[in-house]
Enzyme design. Sequence first.
Site, PDB file in Angstrom:
ATOM      1  N   CYS A  46       1.045  -1.290  -0.073  1.00 59.17           N
ATOM      2  CA  CYS A  46       0.120   0.139   0.146  1.00 59.17           C
ATOM      3  C   CYS A  46       0.951   1.300  -0.017  1.00 59.17           C
ATOM      4  CB  CYS A  46      -1.029   0.036   1.368  1.00 59.17           C
ATOM      5  SG  CYS A  46      -2.219   1.318   1.117  1.00 59.17           S
ATOM      6  N   HIS A  74      -3.542  -5.128   0.249  1.00 59.56           N
ATOM      7  CA  HIS A  74      -2.840  -5.576   1.285  1.00 59.56           C
ATOM      8  C   HIS A  74      -2.786  -7.124   1.273  1.00 59.56           C
ATOM      9  CE1 HIS A  74      -2.864  -1.872   3.722  1.00 59.56           C
ATOM     10  NE2 HIS A  74      -3.766  -1.670   3.110  1.00 59.56           N
ATOM     11  N   GLU A 102      -1.409  -9.207   2.863  1.00 61.36           N
ATOM     12  CA  GLU A 102      -1.493  -9.891   4.567  1.00 61.36           C
ATOM     13  C   GLU A 102      -2.756 -10.315   5.089  1.00 61.36           C
ATOM     14  OE1 GLU A 102      -1.653  -5.247   5.356  1.00 61.36           O
ATOM     15  OE2 GLU A 102      -0.819  -6.686   3.922  1.00 61.36           O
TER      16      GLU A 102
END
Length: 594
Positions: A398, A529, A531
């Site tokens: 990001c 993102h 994750e």
Amino acid sequence: MKYVIVTGGVVSGLGKGVTASSIGVLLKNCGFRVTSIKIDPYLNVDAGTMSPFEHGEVFVLDDGGEADLDLGNYERFLDVTLTKDNNITTGKLYQSVIERERRGDYLGKTVQVVPHITDACQDWIQRVAHTPVDGKEGVPDVCVIELGGTVGDIESMPFIEALRQLQFRVGPSNVCLVHVSLVPVIGVVGEQKTKPTQHTVQVLRSLGLAPHLLACRCQEPLEESVREKLALFCQVPKECVLTMHDVSNIWRVPLLMESQGAHNIICKSLNLPGADRMDLSLWKNSLADRWDSLVDPVKITLIGKYTGLSDAYLSVLKSLQHACMEARMKLVLEWVEASHLEPEAQQAHPQEYETAWRRVKEADGILVPGGFGNRGVEGKILAANYARTHKVPYLGICLGMQIAVIEFARSVLGLSEANSTEFTPGTSQPAVVFMPEISTTHKGGTMRLGARRTVLQTVSCITAKLYQKEMYVDERHRHRYEVNPELVPKLEEKGMHFVGRDETGERMEVFELYDNPAEHPYYVAAQYHPEFKSRPGKPSPLFLGFILASSKKLDTYLRSRDFPKSPYRTPTRNLSTEAADALAASNESPTVHH
């Protein structure tokens, strides 16, 4: 439908989320389908506008919900996909009731906390509990509900009352209450004290909720006499007093609960058969034991601005752990406050400056995660420059992608004033710009949020090989700014190729140094993102590639995942969702050469 309610007492931050997730793991491994709900008593509608220092990271869901980080724990432990409705807040609940009042749904009534707020809470719980989250048809068997905060907090009282009433709405045999409490050790004598837990259970019982299980957090296992005392004064059988002492990693928590028969007690309370089917051997071998057995270190330096609270980067940390387990590497994580890398820090804080740069220079890999605001930005740009010019594996997420673009524009394109309009609104050389569709007046829920499709521009890139996808990937987003599309041709001309774009081809999603003109081992960044979708045993591909590159294993790994060569192609403009789906459906299974 069965319900397991997890409450907490004495202090916050005891690990209710991990306890609730672990209960879900136990029930799932008994053969039941499990869903989860987190109740947060704060007045915010969601966690999106809260500082990471206040409440840890904001976890983003597929549907764009900005939620408490515990929903990330639920998704990772249970391998499910939750929605924004799985996170109830006081703000959401009151908002829904007030909207109904304005419509006239309560015409003639005096709208009150009891029964209107409490009924709305129960209705919400039952509706969401019956929604499948595991990708299968049909209603889940058990819903695990975690009540945030501590029992006795004034803001949680309506929820306590709603849960008390829920027992009678669904029947006492369909509810099991687990209370997480603290057993502190006072003084040099090392005596475990039961009084805080006695008091919190007393408060809980006075509010109409009686715990079936006590999960007692402590540093060392509870002494037998302490368990007996807690059982006596808290009115639970001794076997229902669980010792939740510190363990080597969080994947051992379900094993710790299983060893004390927690699954048997919960199943018995809920009249559920199947406790004898419990089998956590795969969980133990592939997660808990594997993590503790890792030996070969890989040193990752994380450059952030919220490094004073590790929960601010919880999903990033978990994704690194997942990737390290897959790569068989032991994670050594170094935290660097980004502002300590800036020249001003050399004068103001020389020791912190020296330490920060030492950690950067000693790193096997450098990671710059997401964030907002201009504090520490120049330090992150310096870190990105170091990683690129010194050929240190780099992963930007990001803001970390935007930072790398700004650095490249300054250093390679010669645009010395290149910056983001977030940090310098009047910059003459905008490398990162505000997205035109985003609100300029409202902050909450107005970003580009949730799962979005990224169309891969070539299969001859690291990203496609890591994902094992030829056409597209779906990942979660949370941003207001994007790479300036007018600058993209110049960036690509100099070697920064955007191998992933949105479906219009106008918005940049992933870049890497195409064909590696600089012979860089791994310089990859994503606007999304990754994750948030990483799971134990199924690590995020970009994180796995980052760890493999940092441990000098990536080339071997990628050779087994080659696609047939295809030229770098110009992105299709204005590609609709339907067209992208049709294109993807024509070749859903990529060819893999082993």
